[in-house]
Design an enzyme around this catalytic site. Structure first.
Site, PDB file in Angstrom:
ATOM      1  N   TYR A 132       0.646  -1.346  -0.018  1.00 53.51           N
ATOM      2  CA  TYR A 132       0.007   0.325  -0.018  1.00 53.51           C
ATOM      3  C   TYR A 132       1.005   1.446  -0.154  1.00 53.51           C
ATOM      4  O   TYR A 132       1.894   1.472   0.765  1.00 53.51           O
ATOM      5  CB  TYR A 132      -0.877  -0.097   1.410  1.00 53.51           C
ATOM      6  CG  TYR A 132      -1.868   1.220   1.299  1.00 53.51           C
ATOM      7  CD1 TYR A 132      -2.960   1.286   0.569  1.00 53.51           C
ATOM      8  CD2 TYR A 132      -1.635   2.382   1.825  1.00 53.51           C
ATOM      9  CE1 TYR A 132      -3.836   2.094   0.529  1.00 53.51           C
ATOM     10  CE2 TYR A 132      -2.187   3.389   1.762  1.00 53.51           C
ATOM     11  CZ  TYR A 132      -3.421   3.366   1.039  1.00 53.51           C
ATOM     12  OH  TYR A 132      -4.201   4.708   1.062  1.00 53.51           O
ATOM     13  N   TRP A 188       1.154   5.540  -1.459  1.00 48.11           N
ATOM     14  CA  TRP A 188       0.884   6.741  -2.998  1.00 48.11           C
ATOM     15  C   TRP A 188       2.000   6.938  -4.020  1.00 48.11           C
ATOM     16  O   TRP A 188       1.713   7.076  -4.840  1.00 48.11           O
ATOM     17  CB  TRP A 188       0.561   7.895  -2.171  1.00 48.11           C
ATOM     18  CG  TRP A 188      -0.709   8.138  -2.157  1.00 48.11           C
ATOM     19  CD1 TRP A 188      -1.719   7.536  -1.123  1.00 48.11           C
ATOM     20  CD2 TRP A 188      -1.636   9.258  -2.286  1.00 48.11           C
ATOM     21  NE1 TRP A 188      -2.814   7.801  -1.080  1.00 48.11           N
ATOM     22  CE2 TRP A 188      -2.939   9.168  -2.175  1.00 48.11           C
ATOM     23  CE3 TRP A 188      -1.355  10.211  -3.443  1.00 48.11           C
ATOM     24  CZ2 TRP A 188      -4.019   9.665  -2.274  1.00 48.11           C
ATOM     25  CZ3 TRP A 188      -2.474  11.051  -3.717  1.00 48.11           C
ATOM     26  CH2 TRP A 188      -3.870  10.922  -3.168  1.00 48.11           C
TER      27      TRP A 188
HETATM   28  N1  LIG Z   1      -2.412   8.653  12.115  1.00 51.31           N
HETATM   29  C1  LIG Z   1      -2.591   8.710  10.863  1.00 51.31           C
HETATM   30  N2  LIG Z   1      -2.120   8.058   9.834  1.00 51.31           N
HETATM   31  C2  LIG Z   1      -2.476   7.909   8.828  1.00 51.31           C
HETATM   32  C3  LIG Z   1      -3.569   8.625   8.383  1.00 51.31           C
HETATM   33  C4  LIG Z   1      -4.272   9.500   9.311  1.00 51.31           C
HETATM   34  O1  LIG Z   1      -5.065  10.269   8.891  1.00 51.31           O
HETATM   35  N3  LIG Z   1      -3.645   9.562  10.559  1.00 51.31           N
HETATM   36  N4  LIG Z   1      -3.805   8.858   6.932  1.00 51.31           N
HETATM   37  C5  LIG Z   1      -3.657   7.621   6.123  1.00 51.31           C
HETATM   38  C6  LIG Z   1      -3.936   7.800   4.628  1.00 51.31           C
HETATM   39  S1  LIG Z   1      -5.227   8.374   4.301  1.00 51.31           S
HETATM   40  C7  LIG Z   1      -2.825   7.419   3.660  1.00 51.31           C
HETATM   41  S2  LIG Z   1      -3.590   7.369   1.967  1.00 51.31           S
HETATM   42  C8  LIG Z   1      -1.621   6.835   4.396  1.00 51.31           C
HETATM   43  C9  LIG Z   1      -0.523   7.122   3.258  1.00 51.31           C
HETATM   44  O2  LIG Z   1       0.685   6.469   3.407  1.00 51.31           O
HETATM   45  P1  LIG Z   1       1.753   6.216   2.329  1.00 51.31           P
HETATM   46  O3  LIG Z   1       1.094   6.183   0.868  1.00 51.31           O
HETATM   47  O4  LIG Z   1       2.369   4.981   2.736  1.00 51.31           O
HETATM   48  O5  LIG Z   1       2.528   7.233   2.421  1.00 51.31           O
HETATM   49  P2  LIG Z   1       3.520   7.909   1.455  1.00 51.31           P
HETATM   50  O6  LIG Z   1       4.527   8.781   2.420  1.00 51.31           O
HETATM   51  O7  LIG Z   1       3.099   8.615   0.376  1.00 51.31           O
HETATM   52  O8  LIG Z   1       4.499   6.925   0.998  1.00 51.31           O
HETATM   53  C10 LIG Z   1       4.922   6.823  -0.310  1.00 51.31           C
HETATM   54  C11 LIG Z   1       6.281   6.198  -0.290  1.00 51.31           C
HETATM   55  O9  LIG Z   1       6.702   5.597  -1.864  1.00 51.31           O
HETATM   56  C12 LIG Z   1       8.055   6.425  -1.999  1.00 51.31           C
HETATM   57  N5  LIG Z   1       8.137   6.412  -3.294  1.00 51.31           N
HETATM   58  C13 LIG Z   1       7.753   7.522  -4.223  1.00 51.31           C
HETATM   59  N6  LIG Z   1       7.868   7.260  -5.541  1.00 51.31           N
HETATM   60  C14 LIG Z   1       8.349   6.110  -5.651  1.00 51.31           C
HETATM   61  C15 LIG Z   1       8.828   5.332  -6.609  1.00 51.31           C
HETATM   62  O10 LIG Z   1       8.808   5.699  -7.832  1.00 51.31           O
HETATM   63  N7  LIG Z   1       9.234   3.970  -6.551  1.00 51.31           N
HETATM   64  C16 LIG Z   1       9.303   3.534  -5.144  1.00 51.31           C
HETATM   65  N8  LIG Z   1       9.693   2.326  -5.103  1.00 51.31           N
HETATM   66  N9  LIG Z   1       8.851   4.369  -4.102  1.00 51.31           N
HETATM   67  C17 LIG Z   1       8.467   5.599  -4.294  1.00 51.31           C
HETATM   68  C18 LIG Z   1       8.279   7.492  -1.119  1.00 51.31           C
HETATM   69  O11 LIG Z   1       9.507   7.831  -0.841  1.00 51.31           O
HETATM   70  C19 LIG Z   1       7.402   7.052   0.185  1.00 51.31           C
HETATM   71  O12 LIG Z   1       8.119   6.446   1.082  1.00 51.31           O
HETATM   72  O13 LIG Z   1      -1.350   7.262   5.448  1.00 51.31           O
HETATM   73  C20 LIG Z   1      -2.226   6.918   6.624  1.00 51.31           C
HETATM   74  N10 LIG Z   1      -1.982   6.930   7.810  1.00 51.31           N
HETATM   75  N1  LIG Z   2      -1.482  18.460   1.981  1.00 55.05           N
HETATM   76  C1  LIG Z   2      -1.854  17.108   1.942  1.00 55.05           C
HETATM   77  N2  LIG Z   2      -2.985  16.812   1.201  1.00 55.05           N
HETATM   78  C2  LIG Z   2      -3.512  15.407   1.480  1.00 55.05           C
HETATM   79  C3  LIG Z   2      -2.810  14.453   2.070  1.00 55.05           C
HETATM   80  C4  LIG Z   2      -1.620  14.917   2.503  1.00 55.05           C
HETATM   81  O1  LIG Z   2      -0.933  13.985   3.086  1.00 55.05           O
HETATM   82  N3  LIG Z   2      -1.264  16.075   2.460  1.00 55.05           N
HETATM   83  N4  LIG Z   2      -3.248  13.110   1.944  1.00 55.05           N
HETATM   84  C5  LIG Z   2      -4.510  13.125   1.066  1.00 55.05           C
HETATM   85  C6  LIG Z   2      -5.047  11.933   1.361  1.00 55.05           C
HETATM   86  S1  LIG Z   2      -4.406  10.251   1.016  1.00 55.05           S
HETATM   87  C7  LIG Z   2      -6.326  11.785   1.862  1.00 55.05           C
HETATM   88  S2  LIG Z   2      -6.810  10.038   2.166  1.00 55.05           S
HETATM   89  C8  LIG Z   2      -7.114  13.089   2.450  1.00 55.05           C
HETATM   90  C9  LIG Z   2      -7.550  12.610   3.703  1.00 55.05           C
HETATM   91  O2  LIG Z   2      -8.581  13.627   3.772  1.00 55.05           O
HETATM   92  P1  LIG Z   2      -8.950  13.758   5.360  1.00 55.05           P
HETATM   93  O3  LIG Z   2      -8.986  12.255   6.085  1.00 55.05           O
HETATM   94  O4  LIG Z   2     -10.517  14.540   5.254  1.00 55.05           O
HETATM   95  O5  LIG Z   2      -7.908  14.820   5.687  1.00 55.05           O
HETATM   96  P2  LIG Z   2      -7.389  15.051   7.259  1.00 55.05           P
HETATM   97  O6  LIG Z   2      -6.492  16.325   7.161  1.00 55.05           O
HETATM   98  O7  LIG Z   2      -6.815  13.928   8.151  1.00 55.05           O
HETATM   99  O8  LIG Z   2      -8.656  15.654   8.220  1.00 55.05           O
HETATM  100  C10 LIG Z   2      -9.612  16.446   7.784  1.00 55.05           C
HETATM  101  C11 LIG Z   2     -10.033  17.372   9.097  1.00 55.05           C
HETATM  102  O9  LIG Z   2     -11.008  16.579   9.724  1.00 55.05           O
HETATM  103  C12 LIG Z   2     -10.964  17.277  11.197  1.00 55.05           C
HETATM  104  N5  LIG Z   2     -11.535  16.016  12.038  1.00 55.05           N
HETATM  105  C13 LIG Z   2     -10.733  15.044  12.516  1.00 55.05           C
HETATM  106  N6  LIG Z   2     -11.377  14.218  13.476  1.00 55.05           N
HETATM  107  C14 LIG Z   2     -12.760  14.807  13.109  1.00 55.05           C
HETATM  108  C15 LIG Z   2     -13.949  14.439  13.865  1.00 55.05           C
HETATM  109  O10 LIG Z   2     -13.940  13.497  14.515  1.00 55.05           O
HETATM  110  N7  LIG Z   2     -15.147  15.373  13.473  1.00 55.05           N
HETATM  111  C16 LIG Z   2     -14.903  16.409  12.745  1.00 55.05           C
HETATM  112  N8  LIG Z   2     -15.948  17.011  12.544  1.00 55.05           N
HETATM  113  N9  LIG Z   2     -13.873  16.638  12.378  1.00 55.05           N
HETATM  114  C17 LIG Z   2     -12.561  16.036  12.499  1.00 55.05           C
HETATM  115  C18 LIG Z   2      -9.681  17.538  11.511  1.00 55.05           C
HETATM  116  O11 LIG Z   2      -9.714  18.810  12.226  1.00 55.05           O
HETATM  117  C19 LIG Z   2      -8.770  17.371   9.963  1.00 55.05           C
HETATM  118  O12 LIG Z   2      -8.023  18.736  10.002  1.00 55.05           O
HETATM  119  O13 LIG Z   2      -6.268  13.908   2.212  1.00 55.05           O
HETATM  120  C20 LIG Z   2      -5.264  13.953   0.804  1.00 55.05           C
HETATM  121  N10 LIG Z   2      -4.695  15.309   0.798  1.00 55.05           N
HETATM  122 MO   LIG Z   3      -5.254   8.592   1.902  1.00 51.33          MO
END
Ligand SMILES: Nc1nc2c(c(=O)[nH]1)N[C@H]1C(S)=C(S)[C@@H](COP(=O)(O)OP(=O)(O)OC[C@H]3O[C@@H](n4cnc5c(=O)[nH]c(N)nc54)[C@H](O)[C@@H]3O)O[C@H]1N2
Ligand SMILES: Nc1nc2c(c(=O)[nH]1)N[C@H]1C(S)=C(S)[C@@H](COP(=O)(O)OP(=O)(O)OC[C@H]3O[C@@H](n4cnc5c(=O)[nH]c(N)nc54)[C@H](O)[C@@H]3O)O[C@H]1N2
Ligand SMILES: [Mo]
Length: 777
Positions: A122, A124
Site C-alpha cells: 500500500y 501513494w
Molecule cells: N495517524 C494517521 N495515520 C495515517 C492517516 C491519518 O489520517 N492519521 N492517513 C492515512 C492515509 S489516508 C494514507 S493514504 C496513508 C499514506 O501512506 P503512504 O502512501 O504509505 O505514504 P507516502 O509517504 O505517500 O509513501 C509513499 C512512499 O513511496 C515512495 N516513493 C515515491 N515514488 C516512488 C517510486 O517511484 N518508487 C518507489 N519504489 N517508491 C516511491 C516515497 O518515498 C514514500 O516513502 O497514511 C495513512 N496514515
Molecule cells: N497536503 C496534503 N493533502 C492531502 C494529503 C496529505 O498527506 N497532505 N493526503 C491525501 C489523502 S491520501 C487523503 S485520504 C485525504 C484525507 O482527507 P481527510 O481524512 O479528510 O483529511 P485530514 O486532514 O486527515 O482531516 C480533515 C480534518 O478533519 C478534522 N477532523 C478530524 N477528526 C474529526 C472528527 O471526529 N470530527 C470532525 N468534525 N472533524 C474531524 C480535522 O480537524 C482535520 O483537519 O487528504 C489528501 N490530501
Molecule cells: Mo489517503
C-alpha cells in the site's frame, strides 16, 4: 460525452523547463547551475506549494545511493529478527543483490507457495502512469511468483468504501460523479461540512491536477450568498474564502450531532417525508430509534450537546437553517478514520435524505468532497494510460490496515464485511511505493510484526523508517529522473513527464529492477512483454490516442505528445451521476444496493450481526474519551506541507518545522495550565508510545484537543527500547491499531487520547534522514 474541449497546449516552456507532474500538481522543472528549479503549471489558478519540496530533496543525503542488505539477514539468512530497525547495512552490487533476492523469492514460493508472500504494498508512490510502483510490484508478483496475498481498500476510506456499497451503492460514483465544485459555485445555498474541506487536502490529487479549483469555487459560492458551516475541532479546515461559521465540536462525536439535527427536523415536522418514502428504506425503524422509542433515549439536541460540546440551541437553529434550502452535507474522510467510523458516513446520508436534497445540483450528500483533488470534478471522456497488472492467482487478502494483526496472529480468525476470515502465514513482504512506518498505527507494534518475517524487501528512493527495517533495500529513481505519462481520470491535462536529471547514484527504475529479477526467475517475457520503457509508454498511450481519433478530435502521435507541453482531454458532462438519475426516476435507475434505494436500515448489515455496526446508524458511545492519564484528544490529520511522509526532508516541509521538530497545535488555556508557551518542545505520550514536537499555541483549535499532523519521519532516540521516544513528532507512535468495526476493519489513525507535557530535557538531535551507519565490511 458532450463537453468537447479541443486539445490545447499551454504557453511554451522556455529555457529548458520540462513538463512534469506529481500528486501535488502539474509543474515544470529545469536544472540550472546544478540546482533544480520548479514552477507551477501556467494554467493553474491556485498552485500547490508542496512542489517546492523537490529542489532540496533531489540530492538530499537521505537518498539511497546503492543496493543495501541488512547485516543480520546477510549473516544469518532469512528469519525472524528483533534487530530490524536497528541493524546496520552493507552495500552490494546490483547483480549480487538481485541474485540473492531471486533465490529468496524462489525459496519462499517453492517451500510455502505464493500465499506466503504479502505484496499489498500500500502507498501513494509517484504520479506517473507507467512507473507507478504499486502497479509495477503487483505486475511483477503476478507474472513471476505466482501471485501474492493482497490488501483491499485504503487507509483513506477504509470504512466508507465498505459501507457505501450496502447503503448507497457505487462508491466511486458517490465521491467522483456526484456534487461537483461547479455545482457548489452555482447552486448550493448552505454547505455543512463535518471536518471541513481544507484546501491543503484538495490540493493533493492522485496523479496530479493541472488546475486547483476548490478555493475559487468556495469563494464564488460565498460571494453569491451561500453559507458555509464548519463542524470540527480546527477552524482552519475551511478556507477564509468560504467565510465559514465554525461550530467547534469534540472529535469523534459527529454522529450524535447529525442525529440531533435530524431529530430537530422531525419534531418540528420539517423532514422531507416524501423523499424518505420514495427513495429510502428503513426510515420507520430508524425514526423509532431516533425518537428514543427503542432505547428510551431521544437523540435530541440536549442529548447531543452533552456529547458533542455544541450548544443545544445552536443545533436546533442549524437544523432550521438547513431546512428548505439547497443544502449540501459534507463528511470528511477523516471522520471515518476512527473507531466506529462507519457511523458518521451512514448518518451523513440520513441527514441529507431527511433534508430531501440528495440528487439535486449542489445539494445532498457530498461525501469526502474536498478531501482529495480528484473529487467533485468531471471525468475525462477518453481512457487514461494504465499499466495492466496481470492476474493474481492467490485470492487471499486482508483489509489493508490489518497488517500487524496478520503478521502477529497467523492462523487466527477475524470478521470482515459479513465473513469470518483467517490470517495467512506470511514469510516475505515486498514493498514498493509505500511507507508503512508512515501510514500504519501503533508503530511499536508494527515493529514487532515486521520482526517476525523471514524477509522484508523494500524499493525506496530514500531511507524511510520502512527501508531501515528492510532486509534488502533497493534504491529506485525518483520521478524527476525518468520519463513517464502523467494524468488522472478527473483532470483534463495529459502530461508528457520528462526527466530533469539523471538517476541518483546507482538508483534504477522499479521497472528495470523487476525486469532483471524476472529474468532471473525465468519470467522476463511475461513481465516485460519485450518492451523498453519508451515502448511501454507508446503502448499505454495508444488507447487514449485511438479514442481521441474515434471522437474526431486531434489525436497526436506519441512522438508529438512527447514533444508537447501536454494536451487537454475531452471531458464528460457534470451530470450528477447515479444519484441524480435515481432521483429523476428511481424505477428506471435504481441504486446498486440490495433494495435499489438508499438504505437507512440495511437488512444485509443487520444480518452480519456485528455489535459495533448494527443495521442502522447508531450512536455507539465515544471511544476516544480523555481520562486523567490521557486528558487530550489527539487529531493526527494530513500534513499541510507535504504528501504524507514524502520528501519530509524537502525545503517546504522542513522549513515549517521548529527546532527540527514537527509542529503540534494546542489551545492557549490548555498550554497555560501546563506552563507551555509558543515554540516550546512538548512530549506527547500515552500507553503505546511517546514523541516530541514543537508547539504552536492558537485559539483556532478547540480546547482539550491537540493536533499533530502525520508525516514526520519516525526517529526513535533509542531503538533498543520497546517503546523508544520518537524525537521528531510522528503521531503514529501514539495511535491505536484497531479496526473501525468488524464490518470494514478500516484504519482508525485519525484520533486517539494523549498526555501533553513541556519537555525540558536535552533535546536529542534529529537522525531520521541520516543513512544508517555502516561499518566497512
Ligand atoms: N495517524 C494517521 N495515520 C495515517 C492517516 C491519518 O489520517 N492519521 N492517513 C492515512 C492515509 S489516508 C494514507 S493514504 C496513508 C499514506 O501512506 P503512504 O502512501 O504509505 O505514504 P507516502 O509517504 O505517500 O509513501 C509513499 C512512499 O513511496 C515512495 N516513493 C515515491 N515514488 C516512488 C517510486 O517511484 N518508487 C518507489 N519504489 N517508491 C516511491 C516515497 O518515498 C514514500 O516513502 O497514511 C495513512 N496514515
Ligand atoms: N497536503 C496534503 N493533502 C492531502 C494529503 C496529505 O498527506 N497532505 N493526503 C491525501 C489523502 S491520501 C487523503 S485520504 C485525504 C484525507 O482527507 P481527510 O481524512 O479528510 O483529511 P485530514 O486532514 O486527515 O482531516 C480533515 C480534518 O478533519 C478534522 N477532523 C478530524 N477528526 C474529526 C472528527 O471526529 N470530527 C470532525 N468534525 N472533524 C474531524 C480535522 O480537524 C482535520 O483537519 O487528504 C489528501 N490530501
Ligand atoms: Mo489517503
Amino acid at each position: 460525452m458532450t463537453t468537447l474541449t479541443a486539445p490545447l497546449s499551454e504557453a511554451p516552456l522556455d529555457e529548458g523547463f520540462r513538463p512534469h507532474t506529481s500528486h501535488w500538481g502539474v509543474f515544470s522543472a529545469r536544472m540550472k547551475d546544478g540546482e533544480l528549479e520548479v514552477r507551477p503549471h501556467a494554467g493553474d489558478p491556485d498552485p500547490n506549494e508542496i512542489i517546492q519540496n523537490f529542489p532540496g530533496a533531489l540530492r538530499h543525503r537521505a537518498r539511497i545511493a546503492q543496493p543495501m542488505v541488512r547485516r543480520g539477514w546477510l549473516e544469518n539468512g532469512p528469519g525472524p529478527d528483533e534487530r530490524r530497525g536497528r541493524d546496520e547495512y552493507l552495500p552490494m552490487s546490483w547483480s549480487a543483490v538481485l541474485d540473492k533476492l531471486a533465490g529468496e523469492l524462489r525459496r519462499v514460493r517453492d517451500d510455502f507457495g505464493p500465499g506466503a508472500i504479502f505484496g499489498g504494498s500500500y502507498g501513494w508512490s509517484s504520479a506517473g502512469r507507467f512507473h507507478h510502483a504499486q502497479s509495477q510490484v503487483h505486475r511483477f508478483l503476478n507474472t513471476s511468483t505466482g501471485g501474492y496475498v493482497k490488501s483491499v481498500n485504503s487507509y483513506s476510506s477504509g470504512a466508507s468504501s465498505v459501507l457505501v456499497p450496502h447503503i448507497i451503492g457505487d462508491y466511486e460514483d458517490l465521491v467522483k460523479r456526484n456534487v461537483s465544485w461547479e455545482q457548489i459555485a452555482e447552486h448550493s445555498e448552505i454547505v455543512l461540512a463535518f471536518g471541513g474541506m481544507a484546501l491543503k487536502n484538495s490540493m493533493v490529487t492522485g496523479g496530479g491536477s493541472s488546475k486547483h479549483v476548490e478555493r475559487g469555487a468556495m469563494q464564488r459560492a460565498h460571494q453569491r450568498g451561500c453559507d458555509f458551516v464548519l463542524v470540527g475541532p480546527l477552524r482552519g479546515d475551511l478556507p477564509e474564502e468560504a467565510g465559514a461559521e465554525w461550530l467547534s465540536s469534540i472529535p469523534g462525536t459527529d454522529t450524535a450531532l447529525m442525529m440531533a439535527l435530524v431529530h430537530s427536523l422531525v419534531v418540528a415536522g420539517l423532514h422531507d417525508r416524501d423523499f424518505l418514502e420514495r427513495y429510502t428504506v428503513g426510515w420507520p425503524v430508524f425514526e423509532r430509534y431516533l425518537l428514543g422509542e427503542t432505547d428510551g433515549q431521544p437523540k435530541d439536541a440536549a442529548w447531543a450537546a452533552a456529547i458533542t460540546g455544541v450548544p443545544a440551541q445552536a443545533i436546533t437553529a442549524l437544523a432550521r437553517r438547513l431546512h428548505g434550502k439547497r443544502a449540501l452535507i459534507v463528511v470528511a474522510h477523516a471522520l471515518q478514520r476512527a473507531e466506529h467510523g462507519e457511523q458518521p458516513v451512514w448518518m451523513g446520508m440520513v441527514l441529507a435524505a431527511a433534508l430531501g436534497q440528495i440528487g439535486l445540483p449542489g445539494g445532498g450528500y457530498g461525501y469526502a468532497l474536498g478531501a482529495i483533488g480528484y473529487y467533485g470534478r468531471r471525468y475525462n471522456a477518453v481512457p487514461m494510460p494504465t499499466l495492466p497488472q496481470g492476474r493474481n492467482a492467490v485470492t487471499d487478502f486482508i483489509p489493508v490496515a490489518r497488517i500487524s494483526d496478520m503478521l502477529l496472529n497467523p492462523g487466527t480468525s477475524y470478521r470482515y464485511n459479513g465473513q469470518t476470515r483467517t490470517y495467512p502465514e506470511i514469510k516475505l513482504v515486498y514493498w514498493a511505493g509505500g511507507n508503512p512506518f508512515h501510514h500504519h498505527q501503533d508503530l511499536n507494534r508494527l515493529k514487532q510484526a515486521f520482526a517476525r518475517l523471514d524477509t522484508l524487501v523494500v524499493h525506496e528512493l530514500a531511507w524511510t523508517a520502512t527501508a531501515r527495517h528492510a532486509d534488502i533495500v533497493l534504491p529506485c529513481t525518483m520521478t524527476l529522473e525518468r520519463e513517464d505519462i502523467g494524468g488522472n481520470a478527473n483532470d483534463p491535462l495529459l502530461v508528457p513527464m520528462r526527466p530533469a536529471i539523471a538517476p541518483y547514484g546507482e538508483a534504477r527504475d522499479d521497472y528495470a529492477i523487476f525486469a532483471d529479477l524476472a529474468e532471473r526467475l525465468g519470467t522476463a517475457q511475461a513481465f516485460t512483454e519485450g518492451r523498453t520503457v519508451r515502448q511501454w509508454l507508446e503502448h499505454l498511450y495508444e488507447p487514449t490516442r485511438a479514442a481521441l481519433a474515434e471522437a474526431g478530435l486531434p489525436a497526436p502521435s506519441f512522438a508529438e505528445f512527447q514533444a508537447s507541453e501536454g494536451y487537454d482531454m475531452p471531458q464528460q458532462d457534470d451530470d450528477g451521476g447515479r444519484l441524480r438519475a435515481f432521483r429523476t426516476d428511481p424505477t428506471a435507475h435504481p441504486l446498486p444496493t440490495p433494495s435499489g434505494k438508499l438504505e437507512i436500515f440495511s437488512q444485509r448489515i443487520a444480518s452480519f450481526g456485528e455489535a459495533d455496526c448494527p443495521g442502522h446508524p447508531a450512536w455507539l458511545g465515544a471511544t476516544n474519551v480523555p481520562d486523567a492519564a490521557s486528558p487530550f484528544v489527539l487529531v493526527a490529520n494530513q500534513p499541510r506541507t507535504r504528501l504524507h511522509s514524502q520528501f519530509d526532508f524537502g525545503g517546504h516541509s522542513s522549513g515549517a518545522k521548529h527546532r527540527g521538530r514537527e509542529v503540534a497545535r494546542m489551545h492557549p488555556e490548555d498550554a497555560e495550565a501546563r506552563g507551555i508557551t509558543e515554540g516550546d518542545i512538548i512530549r506527547i505520550s500515552n500507553e503505546r508510545g511517546a514523541c516530541l514536537a514543537a508547539v504552536n499555541v492558537t485559539d483556532s483549535i478547540r480546547q482539550g484537543v491537540v493536533q499533530l499532523p502525520t508525516g514526520a519521519w519516525y526517529d526513535p532516540v533509542d531503538p533498543e527500547e520497546d517503546k523508544p521516544l520518537c524525537v521528531h513528532g510522528n503521531p503514529n507512535v501514539l495511535t491505536r491499531d484497531v479496526g473501525t468495526s468488524a464490518l470494514a476493519q478500516g484504519c482508525t489513525g485519525q484520533l486517539t487520547t494523549v498526555q501533553v507535557e513541556r519537555f525540558d530535557g536535552n533535546l536529542p538531535p534529529i537522525q531520521a534522514y541520516d543513512p544508517p551507519v555502516r561499518r566497512p565490511s
